[in-house]
Design a protein around this motif. Structure first.
Motif, mmCIF file in Angstrom:
data_model
loop_
_atom_site.group_PDB
_atom_site.id
_atom_site.type_symbol
_atom_site.label_atom_id
_atom_site.label_comp_id
_atom_site.label_asym_id
_atom_site.label_seq_id
_atom_site.Cartn_x
_atom_site.Cartn_y
_atom_site.Cartn_z
ATOM 1 N N TYR A 94 118.884 47.514 53.268
ATOM 2 C CA TYR A 94 119.213 48.581 54.218
ATOM 3 C C TYR A 94 120.462 49.365 53.811
ATOM 4 N N VAL A 95 121.439 48.691 53.206
ATOM 5 C CA VAL A 95 122.670 49.397 52.813
ATOM 6 C C VAL A 95 122.381 50.434 51.726
ATOM 7 N N PRO A 96 121.712 50.062 50.605
ATOM 8 C CA PRO A 96 121.396 51.112 49.615
ATOM 9 C C PRO A 96 120.434 52.170 50.136
ATOM 10 N N ILE A 97 119.474 51.788 50.994
ATOM 11 C CA ILE A 97 118.558 52.775 51.571
ATOM 12 C C ILE A 97 119.327 53.786 52.407
ATOM 13 N N ALA A 98 120.240 53.285 53.259
ATOM 14 C CA ALA A 98 121.026 54.174 54.112
ATOM 15 C C ALA A 98 121.930 55.072 53.278
ATOM 16 N N ALA A 99 122.549 54.513 52.228
ATOM 17 C CA ALA A 99 123.458 55.300 51.392
ATOM 18 C C ALA A 99 122.715 56.429 50.687
ATOM 19 N N VAL A 100 121.555 56.104 50.096
ATOM 20 C CA VAL A 100 120.773 57.127 49.383
ATOM 21 C C VAL A 100 120.264 58.182 50.359
ATOM 22 N N SER A 101 119.764 57.751 51.509
ATOM 23 C CA SER A 101 119.208 58.693 52.483
ATOM 24 C C SER A 101 120.288 59.623 53.029
ATOM 25 N N LEU A 102 121.450 59.070 53.357
ATOM 26 C CA LEU A 102 122.525 59.900 53.901
ATOM 27 C C LEU A 102 123.053 60.893 52.870
ATOM 28 N N GLN A 103 123.273 60.435 51.642
ATOM 29 C CA GLN A 103 123.774 61.339 50.602
ATOM 30 C C GLN A 103 122.768 62.449 50.317
ATOM 31 N N THR A 104 121.483 62.072 50.238
ATOM 32 C CA THR A 104 120.442 63.073 49.992
ATOM 33 C C THR A 104 120.357 64.057 51.148
ATOM 34 N N GLY A 105 120.466 63.543 52.381
ATOM 35 C CA GLY A 105 120.396 64.411 53.552
ATOM 36 C C GLY A 105 121.525 65.409 53.613
ATOM 37 N N HIS A 106 122.752 64.953 53.407
ATOM 38 C CA HIS A 106 123.891 65.869 53.422
ATOM 39 C C HIS A 106 123.803 66.881 52.283
ATOM 40 N N TRP A 107 123.270 66.426 51.131
ATOM 41 C CA TRP A 107 123.111 67.350 49.997
ATOM 42 C C TRP A 107 122.075 68.427 50.307
ATOM 43 N N LEU A 108 120.957 68.030 50.892
ATOM 44 C CA LEU A 108 119.907 69.002 51.220
ATOM 45 C C LEU A 108 120.359 69.961 52.313
ATOM 46 N N LEU A 109 121.089 69.451 53.281
ATOM 47 C CA LEU A 109 121.539 70.284 54.400
ATOM 48 C C LEU A 109 122.811 71.059 54.078
ATOM 49 N N GLY A 110 123.462 70.714 52.972
ATOM 50 C CA GLY A 110 124.717 71.370 52.631
ATOM 51 C C GLY A 110 125.807 71.076 53.633
ATOM 52 N N SER A 111 125.790 69.871 54.199
ATOM 53 C CA SER A 111 126.744 69.514 55.242
ATOM 54 C C SER A 111 127.672 68.410 54.760
ATOM 55 N N LYS A 112 128.707 68.186 55.530
ATOM 56 C CA LYS A 112 129.658 67.121 55.277
ATOM 57 C C LYS A 112 129.908 66.377 56.580
ATOM 58 N N PRO A 113 130.277 65.095 56.492
ATOM 59 C CA PRO A 113 130.563 64.342 57.724
ATOM 60 C C PRO A 113 131.636 65.019 58.552
ATOM 61 N N HIS A 114 131.470 64.962 59.877
ATOM 62 C CA HIS A 114 132.389 65.616 60.811
ATOM 63 C C HIS A 114 133.657 64.789 60.979
ATOM 64 N N GLY A 115 134.794 65.450 60.932
ATOM 65 C CA GLY A 115 136.058 64.800 61.243
ATOM 66 C C GLY A 115 136.494 63.821 60.182
ATOM 67 N N PRO A 116 137.438 62.928 60.514
ATOM 68 C CA PRO A 116 137.946 61.957 59.543
ATOM 69 C C PRO A 116 136.869 60.957 59.158
ATOM 70 N N PRO A 117 136.857 60.487 57.916
ATOM 71 C CA PRO A 117 135.830 59.541 57.477
ATOM 72 C C PRO A 117 135.982 58.188 58.174
ATOM 73 N N ILE A 118 134.969 57.759 58.888
ATOM 74 C CA ILE A 118 134.944 56.431 59.489
ATOM 75 C C ILE A 118 133.654 55.755 59.076
ATOM 76 N N SER A 119 133.597 54.459 59.227
ATOM 77 C CA SER A 119 132.466 53.689 58.728
ATOM 78 C C SER A 119 131.202 53.969 59.531
ATOM 79 N N LEU A 120 130.076 53.632 58.894
ATOM 80 C CA LEU A 120 128.786 53.801 59.558
ATOM 81 C C LEU A 120 128.718 52.954 60.823
ATOM 82 N N GLY A 121 129.254 51.725 60.744
ATOM 83 C CA GLY A 121 129.236 50.839 61.898
ATOM 84 C C GLY A 121 130.037 51.388 63.060
ATOM 85 N N GLU A 122 131.172 52.033 62.765
ATOM 86 C CA GLU A 122 131.993 52.604 63.830
ATOM 87 C C GLU A 122 131.279 53.760 64.529
ATOM 88 N N LYS A 123 130.536 54.557 63.762
ATOM 89 C CA LYS A 123 129.800 55.671 64.361
ATOM 90 C C LYS A 123 128.662 55.157 65.239
#
Length: 215
Positions: A94-123
């Motif tokens: 699940y960790v590599p799947i989530a990492a690849v999916s999130l990076q690919t998603g932000h790349w396709l959408l041209g977006s960046k995480p909102h606000g200061p970087p916090i962990s996936l678990g915290e979000k």
């Protein structure tokens, strides 16, 4: 009648979900054995496997069985194979799947995480806290707060959902083309073994020269 006599404590249930008894290798071996013995065509089982593997790249945690069954039904695949194939998603992957999916998603959408970087678990925790707070606010004077859920949606859920499509299709298609020939060979071998057993049962026993044929 079918309940356990000795109820397991909650910590054992959680431990078994994270690390099954006998290890993940044994669990994978059991699933592989069950999939190979499904009474269906290799192509239909392969489509079910495709649906199950693809589902693990979606952010619908807790609903993977339902999503996999729906995709398998649309594809006319084996639903049981789809449910078993969802075990491709586990604490080890699940960790590599989530990492690849999130990076690919932000790349396709041209977006960046909102606000200061916090962990996936915290979000996830912030989204859950907001959801619980808003449910309580329905029955109390408290004001609803959607900030944590909003950040979770735009930073995690939506990029994950979009970004998981491409790697999910690639991985699921690879699983399909790897599984179908293996299933074909296995089913052919089983048919040959069964045919040989039936032929051996149909042959007359050797009477050793005795009886009407040996007199």
């Amino acid at each position: 009648m079918f309940k356990r006599r000795d109820r397991r404590p909650i910590w054992k249930v959680v431990t078994a979900a994270v690390y099954p008894r006998g290890g993940w290798g044994r669990a994978f071996s059991y699933v592989k054995h069950r999939v190979r013995r499904l009474p269906d065509t290799p192509e239909k089982i392969g489509r079910g496997i495709w649906a199950g593997v693809f589902t693990t790249f979606t952010p619908f945690y807790g609903l993977h069985f339902i999503v996999a069954a729906l995709i398998a039904r649309v594809m006319r695949g084996n639903i049981l194979a789809a449910l078993m194939a969802t075990f491709f998603g586990n604490p080890l992957t699940y960790v590599p799947i989530a990492a690849v999916s999130l990076q690919t998603g932000h790349w396709l959408l041209g977006s960046k995480p909102h606000g200061p970087p916090i962990s996936l678990g915290e979000k996830f925790a912030d989204a859950g806290a907001d959801l619980w707070h808003n449910v309580i606010a329905i029955f109390t004077p408290e004001r609803m707060d959607w900030q944590g859920l909003s950040i979770f949606y735009f930073d995690i859920f939506y990029p994950y959902m979009i970004g998981g499509i491409l790697p999910g299709i690639i991985t699921a298609t690879a699983a399909y083309y790897l599984s179908v020939p293996v299933l074909q060979a296995y089913q052919k071998r089983r048919r040959n073994i069964l045919r040989a057993k039936l032929e051996s049962l149909g042959q007359p026993k050797d009477t050793g020269g005795k009886g009407p044929a040996g007199r």
